[in-house]
Write an enzyme that holds these catalytic residues in place. Structure first.
Site, PDB file in Angstrom:
ATOM      1  N   ASP A 169       0.825  -1.219   0.000  1.00  0.00           N
ATOM      2  CA  ASP A 169       0.000   0.000   0.000  1.00  0.00           C
ATOM      3  C   ASP A 169       0.856   1.265   0.000  1.00  0.00           C
ATOM      4  OD1 ASP A 169       0.827  -0.719   2.634  1.00  0.00           O
ATOM      5  OD2 ASP A 169      -0.731   0.527   3.539  1.00  0.00           O
ATOM      6  N   GLU A 190      -0.226  -1.364   5.642  1.00  0.00           N
ATOM      7  CA  GLU A 190       0.883  -1.078   6.565  1.00  0.00           C
ATOM      8  C   GLU A 190       0.830   0.356   7.071  1.00  0.00           C
ATOM      9  OE1 GLU A 190       5.203   0.301   7.276  1.00  0.00           O
ATOM     10  OE2 GLU A 190       3.646   1.060   5.958  1.00  0.00           O
TER      11      GLU A 190
HETATM   12 ZN   LIG Z   1       7.083   2.272   4.046  1.00  0.00          ZN
END
Ligand SMILES: [Zn+2]
Length: 390
Positions: free
Chosen positions: A92, A153
Protein backbone atom coordinates in the site's frame (compact mmCIF):
# COMPACT_ATOMS: atom_id res chain seq x y z
CA UNK A 1 35.64 -16.65 -2.62
CA UNK A 2 37.07 -13.27 -1.67
CA UNK A 3 35.11 -10.04 -1.47
CA UNK A 4 37.00 -8.71 -4.47
CA UNK A 5 35.79 -11.53 -6.66
CA UNK A 6 32.21 -10.95 -5.51
CA UNK A 7 32.38 -7.24 -6.28
CA UNK A 8 32.55 -8.11 -9.97
CA UNK A 9 29.49 -10.36 -9.63
CA UNK A 10 27.82 -10.97 -12.96
CA UNK A 11 24.44 -11.03 -11.24
CA UNK A 12 24.91 -7.51 -9.81
CA UNK A 13 25.99 -6.32 -13.26
CA UNK A 14 22.85 -7.92 -14.66
CA UNK A 15 20.72 -5.34 -12.78
CA UNK A 16 19.37 -3.31 -15.67
CA UNK A 17 19.08 0.33 -14.70
CA UNK A 18 16.61 1.34 -17.39
CA UNK A 19 14.41 -1.69 -16.76
CA UNK A 20 14.42 -1.05 -13.00
CA UNK A 21 13.55 2.63 -13.47
CA UNK A 22 10.66 1.73 -15.78
CA UNK A 23 9.51 -1.01 -13.41
CA UNK A 24 9.47 1.49 -10.55
CA UNK A 25 7.52 4.07 -12.58
CA UNK A 26 5.00 1.37 -13.63
CA UNK A 27 4.51 0.27 -10.02
CA UNK A 28 4.31 3.82 -8.65
CA UNK A 29 1.52 4.65 -11.10
CA UNK A 30 -0.64 1.75 -9.89
CA UNK A 31 -3.14 3.27 -7.50
CA UNK A 32 -3.11 1.19 -4.32
CA UNK A 33 -3.65 3.13 -1.10
CA UNK A 34 -4.16 1.19 2.14
CA UNK A 35 -6.92 -1.45 1.96
CA UNK A 36 -7.23 -0.91 -1.82
CA UNK A 37 -4.17 -2.88 -2.92
CA UNK A 38 -5.93 -5.21 -5.42
CA UNK A 39 -4.42 -3.54 -8.55
CA UNK A 40 -0.89 -3.87 -7.08
CA UNK A 41 -1.58 -7.50 -6.15
CA UNK A 42 -2.81 -8.19 -9.70
CA UNK A 43 0.38 -6.72 -11.16
CA UNK A 44 2.54 -8.75 -8.77
CA UNK A 45 0.71 -12.02 -9.47
CA UNK A 46 1.63 -11.67 -13.13
CA UNK A 47 5.19 -10.43 -12.60
CA UNK A 48 6.08 -12.95 -9.88
CA UNK A 49 4.58 -15.90 -11.74
CA UNK A 50 6.76 -15.00 -14.75
CA UNK A 51 9.78 -14.97 -12.41
CA UNK A 52 9.01 -18.52 -11.26
CA UNK A 53 7.35 -17.80 -7.91
CA UNK A 54 4.42 -19.74 -6.49
CA UNK A 55 1.99 -17.42 -4.73
CA UNK A 56 -0.38 -17.50 -1.82
CA UNK A 57 -2.58 -14.82 -0.26
CA UNK A 58 -3.77 -14.91 3.33
CA UNK A 59 -7.11 -13.60 4.60
CA UNK A 60 -5.77 -10.76 6.76
CA UNK A 61 -7.91 -8.21 4.86
CA UNK A 62 -11.11 -9.79 6.19
CA UNK A 63 -10.25 -8.29 9.58
CA UNK A 64 -10.36 -4.72 8.25
CA UNK A 65 -12.42 -4.72 5.05
CA UNK A 66 -9.44 -4.57 2.73
CA UNK A 67 -9.54 -5.67 -0.90
CA UNK A 68 -6.83 -8.31 -0.67
CA UNK A 69 -4.66 -10.13 1.88
CA UNK A 70 -0.91 -10.31 2.39
CA UNK A 71 0.99 -11.94 -0.47
CA UNK A 72 3.53 -14.67 0.31
CA UNK A 73 5.56 -15.77 -2.72
CA UNK A 74 8.11 -18.58 -2.91
CA UNK A 75 10.84 -19.31 -5.43
CA UNK A 76 12.89 -22.48 -5.19
CA UNK A 77 16.64 -22.11 -5.04
CA UNK A 78 19.15 -23.83 -7.29
CA UNK A 79 20.45 -25.27 -4.01
CA UNK A 80 17.73 -26.36 -1.58
CA UNK A 81 20.25 -26.93 1.25
CA UNK A 82 20.53 -23.14 1.67
CA UNK A 83 18.14 -21.70 4.31
CA UNK A 84 15.47 -19.58 2.61
CA UNK A 85 15.83 -15.80 2.74
CA UNK A 86 12.87 -13.44 2.62
CA UNK A 87 12.46 -9.88 1.41
CA UNK A 88 9.47 -7.95 2.66
CA UNK A 89 7.72 -4.65 2.20
CA UNK A 90 4.18 -3.27 2.00
CA UNK A 91 2.01 -3.04 -1.11
CA UNK A 92 0.00 0.00 0.00
CA UNK A 93 0.85 3.69 -0.33
CA UNK A 94 -0.16 6.28 2.26
CA UNK A 95 -2.23 8.28 -0.27
CA UNK A 96 -3.44 7.58 -3.82
CA UNK A 97 -0.96 7.78 -6.72
CA UNK A 98 -3.75 8.11 -9.30
CA UNK A 99 -2.70 10.30 -12.25
CA UNK A 100 0.91 10.33 -11.03
CA UNK A 101 3.14 12.34 -13.36
CA UNK A 102 6.74 11.49 -12.53
CA UNK A 103 9.34 14.20 -13.03
CA UNK A 104 13.05 13.34 -13.19
CA UNK A 105 15.44 16.17 -12.39
CA UNK A 106 19.19 15.92 -11.72
CA UNK A 107 18.99 12.17 -11.17
CA UNK A 108 16.10 12.39 -8.69
CA UNK A 109 12.54 11.16 -9.28
CA UNK A 110 9.66 13.33 -8.02
CA UNK A 111 5.93 13.59 -8.70
CA UNK A 112 4.68 16.79 -10.36
CA UNK A 113 3.72 18.04 -6.89
CA UNK A 114 0.02 17.13 -7.06
CA UNK A 115 0.30 13.55 -5.69
CA UNK A 116 2.77 11.55 -3.65
CA UNK A 117 5.38 9.63 -5.64
CA UNK A 118 4.83 6.31 -3.87
CA UNK A 119 8.57 5.62 -3.56
CA UNK A 120 7.51 4.40 -0.09
CA UNK A 121 7.64 1.61 -0.90
CA UNK A 122 7.17 0.82 -4.58
CA UNK A 123 10.93 1.41 -4.79
CA UNK A 124 11.54 -1.77 -2.79
CA UNK A 125 8.94 -3.75 -4.76
CA UNK A 126 10.58 -2.76 -8.05
CA UNK A 127 14.06 -3.55 -6.68
CA UNK A 128 12.98 -7.02 -5.52
CA UNK A 129 11.48 -7.85 -8.94
CA UNK A 130 14.55 -6.60 -10.83
CA UNK A 131 16.89 -8.23 -8.31
CA UNK A 132 15.33 -11.66 -8.69
CA UNK A 133 15.26 -11.25 -12.48
CA UNK A 134 19.00 -10.43 -12.46
CA UNK A 135 19.75 -13.47 -10.30
CA UNK A 136 17.74 -15.73 -12.63
CA UNK A 137 19.15 -14.30 -15.88
CA UNK A 138 22.74 -14.50 -14.70
CA UNK A 139 22.33 -18.16 -13.74
CA UNK A 140 24.21 -17.83 -10.45
CA UNK A 141 23.48 -20.42 -7.75
CA UNK A 142 21.14 -19.25 -5.00
CA UNK A 143 19.00 -20.50 -2.14
CA UNK A 144 15.19 -20.31 -1.94
CA UNK A 145 13.79 -16.76 -2.03
CA UNK A 146 10.54 -15.71 -0.37
CA UNK A 147 8.68 -12.42 -0.74
CA UNK A 148 6.38 -11.35 2.10
CA UNK A 149 4.35 -8.42 0.82
CA UNK A 150 1.94 -6.90 3.29
CA UNK A 151 -1.21 -4.84 2.91
CA UNK A 152 -2.50 -1.96 5.05
CA UNK A 153 0.88 -1.08 6.56
CA UNK A 154 0.65 2.71 6.49
CA UNK A 155 -2.14 3.23 9.07
CA UNK A 156 -0.23 1.15 11.66
CA UNK A 157 1.23 -2.17 10.47
CA UNK A 158 -2.25 -3.69 10.30
CA UNK A 159 -1.74 -6.22 7.50
CA UNK A 160 1.35 -7.62 9.25
CA UNK A 161 -0.53 -7.75 12.54
CA UNK A 162 -3.21 -10.00 11.01
CA UNK A 163 -0.83 -12.02 8.81
CA UNK A 164 -1.17 -15.81 8.67
CA UNK A 165 2.43 -16.54 9.66
CA UNK A 166 2.01 -20.27 8.98
CA UNK A 167 2.27 -19.44 5.26
CA UNK A 168 5.85 -18.12 5.54
CA UNK A 169 8.52 -20.80 5.09
CA UNK A 170 11.59 -18.67 5.81
CA UNK A 171 12.71 -17.43 9.20
CA UNK A 172 15.11 -14.59 8.33
CA UNK A 173 15.07 -11.68 5.95
CA UNK A 174 15.27 -8.00 5.09
CA UNK A 175 12.88 -5.10 4.67
CA UNK A 176 14.00 -2.13 2.53
CA UNK A 177 11.77 0.64 3.91
CA UNK A 178 13.73 3.55 5.37
CA UNK A 179 14.90 7.01 4.31
CA UNK A 180 18.63 6.40 4.82
CA UNK A 181 20.74 5.93 1.70
CA UNK A 182 21.37 2.35 0.66
CA UNK A 183 23.91 1.05 3.19
CA UNK A 184 21.78 2.03 6.20
CA UNK A 185 21.17 -1.00 8.45
CA UNK A 186 18.65 -0.60 11.28
CA UNK A 187 19.33 -3.13 14.02
CA UNK A 188 17.00 -1.87 16.69
CA UNK A 189 13.37 -0.72 16.85
CA UNK A 190 11.17 0.38 19.75
CA UNK A 191 8.41 -1.10 21.87
CA UNK A 192 5.31 1.06 21.62
CA UNK A 193 1.99 1.30 23.44
CA UNK A 194 -0.92 3.71 23.42
CA UNK A 195 -2.51 4.99 26.62
CA UNK A 196 -6.18 6.02 26.71
CA UNK A 197 -7.36 7.99 29.76
CA UNK A 198 -11.08 8.65 30.20
CA UNK A 199 -11.25 11.46 32.75
CA UNK A 200 -14.59 11.93 34.52
CA UNK A 201 -15.71 15.04 36.40
CA UNK A 202 -19.34 16.11 36.46
CA UNK A 203 -21.26 17.96 33.78
CA UNK A 204 -23.37 20.99 34.71
CA UNK A 205 -24.76 24.15 33.09
CA UNK A 206 -22.87 27.32 34.03
CA UNK A 207 -26.11 29.29 34.65
CA UNK A 208 -28.37 26.60 36.07
CA UNK A 209 -26.39 24.28 38.35
CA UNK A 210 -22.75 25.34 38.12
CA UNK A 211 -22.19 24.43 41.78
CA UNK A 212 -22.68 20.75 40.90
CA UNK A 213 -20.15 20.89 38.06
CA UNK A 214 -16.62 19.53 38.11
CA UNK A 215 -14.67 20.24 34.95
CA UNK A 216 -13.01 17.16 33.50
CA UNK A 217 -10.88 19.53 31.41
CA UNK A 218 -9.35 21.12 34.49
CA UNK A 219 -8.67 17.69 36.02
CA UNK A 220 -6.99 16.58 32.80
CA UNK A 221 -5.02 19.84 32.64
CA UNK A 222 -3.61 19.26 36.12
CA UNK A 223 -2.71 15.69 35.20
CA UNK A 224 -0.98 16.80 32.00
CA UNK A 225 0.98 19.55 33.76
CA UNK A 226 2.43 16.94 36.10
CA UNK A 227 3.25 14.50 33.32
CA UNK A 228 6.76 14.15 31.88
CA UNK A 229 6.39 14.16 28.08
CA UNK A 230 8.65 14.46 25.06
CA UNK A 231 12.14 12.96 25.26
CA UNK A 232 12.17 11.07 28.55
CA UNK A 233 15.71 9.71 28.08
CA UNK A 234 17.87 8.74 25.10
CA UNK A 235 15.74 5.66 24.40
CA UNK A 236 12.23 6.72 25.44
CA UNK A 237 9.67 9.13 23.92
CA UNK A 238 6.22 10.05 25.23
CA UNK A 239 3.46 12.13 23.69
CA UNK A 240 -0.17 13.11 24.25
CA UNK A 241 -1.75 13.41 20.82
CA UNK A 242 -5.51 13.36 21.39
CA UNK A 243 -7.82 15.45 23.60
CA UNK A 244 -11.51 14.87 22.94
CA UNK A 245 -14.48 16.13 24.89
CA UNK A 246 -17.00 18.85 25.56
CA UNK A 247 -20.50 19.49 24.27
CA UNK A 248 -21.43 23.17 24.45
CA UNK A 249 -19.64 26.35 25.47
CA UNK A 250 -22.22 26.72 28.26
CA UNK A 251 -21.65 23.25 29.72
CA UNK A 252 -18.96 22.44 32.27
CA UNK A 253 -17.46 19.34 30.66
CA UNK A 254 -18.16 16.10 32.52
CA UNK A 255 -15.66 13.97 30.67
CA UNK A 256 -12.66 14.13 28.39
CA UNK A 257 -10.56 11.54 26.58
CA UNK A 258 -6.81 12.05 26.76
CA UNK A 259 -4.69 9.72 24.65
CA UNK A 260 -1.05 9.40 23.79
CA UNK A 261 1.71 6.93 23.18
CA UNK A 262 5.08 5.89 24.51
CA UNK A 263 7.99 4.40 22.57
CA UNK A 264 11.15 2.96 24.05
CA UNK A 265 13.94 0.56 23.14
CA UNK A 266 13.49 -0.80 26.67
CA UNK A 267 10.31 -2.67 27.56
CA UNK A 268 10.88 -1.79 31.25
CA UNK A 269 11.23 1.92 30.52
CA UNK A 270 8.09 1.80 28.34
CA UNK A 271 6.15 0.31 31.23
CA UNK A 272 7.59 2.77 33.76
CA UNK A 273 6.62 5.74 31.60
CA UNK A 274 3.07 4.42 31.04
CA UNK A 275 2.76 3.93 34.81
CA UNK A 276 3.99 7.49 35.41
CA UNK A 277 1.39 8.92 32.99
CA UNK A 278 -1.34 6.83 34.59
CA UNK A 279 -0.35 7.95 38.10
CA UNK A 280 -0.17 11.64 37.17
CA UNK A 281 -3.74 11.51 35.86
CA UNK A 282 -5.00 9.36 38.77
CA UNK A 283 -3.57 11.84 41.26
CA UNK A 284 -5.16 14.82 39.49
CA UNK A 285 -8.53 13.02 39.54
CA UNK A 286 -8.21 12.19 43.26
CA UNK A 287 -7.19 15.79 44.11
CA UNK A 288 -10.28 17.14 42.38
CA UNK A 289 -13.03 14.64 43.15
CA UNK A 290 -13.02 13.02 39.73
CA UNK A 291 -12.16 9.59 38.41
CA UNK A 292 -10.09 8.25 35.54
CA UNK A 293 -10.33 5.02 33.62
CA UNK A 294 -7.07 3.92 31.95
CA UNK A 295 -6.63 1.57 29.03
CA UNK A 296 -3.23 0.56 27.66
CA UNK A 297 -3.15 -0.67 24.07
CA UNK A 298 -0.01 -2.34 22.76
CA UNK A 299 1.05 -1.08 19.31
CA UNK A 300 4.05 -3.30 18.67
CA UNK A 301 7.10 -4.90 20.26
CA UNK A 302 10.69 -3.86 19.84
CA UNK A 303 13.48 -5.75 18.15
CA UNK A 304 17.23 -5.79 18.69
CA UNK A 305 19.36 -7.73 16.22
CA UNK A 306 22.96 -8.32 17.40
CA UNK A 307 25.85 -6.82 15.44
CA UNK A 308 27.31 -10.29 14.96
CA UNK A 309 24.04 -11.83 13.69
CA UNK A 310 24.34 -13.53 10.30
CA UNK A 311 21.80 -11.06 8.86
CA UNK A 312 23.96 -8.12 9.95
CA UNK A 313 27.21 -9.69 8.73
CA UNK A 314 25.64 -10.66 5.41
CA UNK A 315 24.30 -7.18 4.64
CA UNK A 316 27.60 -5.53 5.64
CA UNK A 317 29.50 -7.76 3.21
CA UNK A 318 26.86 -7.41 0.49
CA UNK A 319 26.98 -3.59 0.76
CA UNK A 320 30.75 -3.58 0.35
CA UNK A 321 30.33 -5.90 -2.64
CA UNK A 322 28.34 -3.19 -4.46
CA UNK A 323 30.74 -0.46 -3.29
CA UNK A 324 28.33 1.03 -0.77
CA UNK A 325 29.44 1.86 2.75
CA UNK A 326 27.34 -0.01 5.35
CA UNK A 327 26.37 1.82 8.55
CA UNK A 328 24.59 0.43 11.59
CA UNK A 329 21.86 2.47 13.25
CA UNK A 330 18.60 2.29 15.21
CA UNK A 331 15.20 3.97 14.96
CA UNK A 332 12.34 5.01 17.23
CA UNK A 333 10.02 4.69 14.23
CA UNK A 334 7.75 1.65 13.90
CA UNK A 335 7.71 -0.65 10.88
CA UNK A 336 6.54 -4.07 9.74
CA UNK A 337 9.98 -5.15 11.00
CA UNK A 338 8.66 -4.84 14.56
CA UNK A 339 5.66 -7.06 13.85
CA UNK A 340 7.51 -9.68 11.80
CA UNK A 341 10.23 -10.06 14.45
CA UNK A 342 7.60 -10.51 17.14
CA UNK A 343 6.04 -13.29 15.05
CA UNK A 344 9.27 -15.23 14.67
CA UNK A 345 10.49 -13.78 11.36
CA UNK A 346 13.86 -12.29 12.29
CA UNK A 347 14.61 -9.31 10.07
CA UNK A 348 16.32 -5.95 9.69
CA UNK A 349 15.16 -2.69 8.16
CA UNK A 350 17.41 -1.37 5.40
CA UNK A 351 17.58 2.11 3.87
CA UNK A 352 16.44 2.60 0.29
CA UNK A 353 16.79 6.37 0.35
CA UNK A 354 13.31 7.75 -0.29
CA UNK A 355 12.81 11.29 1.06
CA UNK A 356 9.87 13.46 2.25
CA UNK A 357 7.54 10.47 2.27
CA UNK A 358 3.82 10.98 2.97
CA UNK A 359 4.04 14.35 1.21
CA UNK A 360 3.73 15.63 -2.35
CA UNK A 361 7.48 16.45 -2.18
CA UNK A 362 8.34 12.75 -1.91
CA UNK A 363 11.35 11.73 -4.02
CA UNK A 364 14.05 9.11 -4.51
CA UNK A 365 17.37 9.33 -6.34
CA UNK A 366 17.88 6.98 -9.25
CA UNK A 367 21.16 6.02 -7.57
CA UNK A 368 19.36 4.79 -4.43
CA UNK A 369 16.75 2.96 -6.52
CA UNK A 370 19.44 1.16 -8.54
CA UNK A 371 21.51 0.43 -5.42
CA UNK A 372 18.43 -1.13 -3.78
CA UNK A 373 18.18 -3.49 -6.75
CA UNK A 374 21.91 -4.23 -6.64
CA UNK A 375 21.92 -4.80 -2.89
CA UNK A 376 18.98 -7.22 -3.23
CA UNK A 377 21.10 -9.24 -5.66
CA UNK A 378 24.25 -8.96 -3.53
CA UNK A 379 22.31 -10.15 -0.46
CA UNK A 380 21.02 -13.23 -2.26
CA UNK A 381 24.56 -14.00 -3.48
CA UNK A 382 26.26 -13.30 -0.15
CA UNK A 383 23.65 -15.42 1.66
CA UNK A 384 24.48 -18.30 -0.67
CA UNK A 385 28.24 -17.84 -0.17
CA UNK A 386 27.82 -17.87 3.62
CA UNK A 387 25.67 -21.00 3.71
CA UNK A 388 26.88 -23.22 0.86
CA UNK A 389 28.50 -26.48 1.83
CA UNK A 390 32.27 -26.24 1.69
ZN1 LIG B 1 7.08 2.27 4.05
Amino acid sequence: MSKNQLSTSTAVEQVNEERLLNLFLDLAKINGPSMKEQPVADYLVKALTELGFTLEFDNAHKNFNGEVGNLIAWKEGTDSSIPPLFFSTHMDTVLPTEKLQPVIKDGVIYSDGTTILGADDRAALAAYLEGVRAITESGVPHGPIELILTVNEQPGLIGATYMDYSKAKSKVGYIFDSSGDVGQIILKGPYSSRIWMEVQGKAAHIALNAEEGNSAFLIAAEGLLNMKLGTIDEETLANIGILEGGELTSIIPGSVTVAGEVRSFSKEKLELQLKHMEEAMQKAAENNGGTVHIRIEKKYSGFDIPKDHVLTKTVESASLNINVKPYLTETLGGADTNVLNENGLTCLTLGNGFQNIHSFRECISIENLINTGKLTVALIEQWYETHKQA
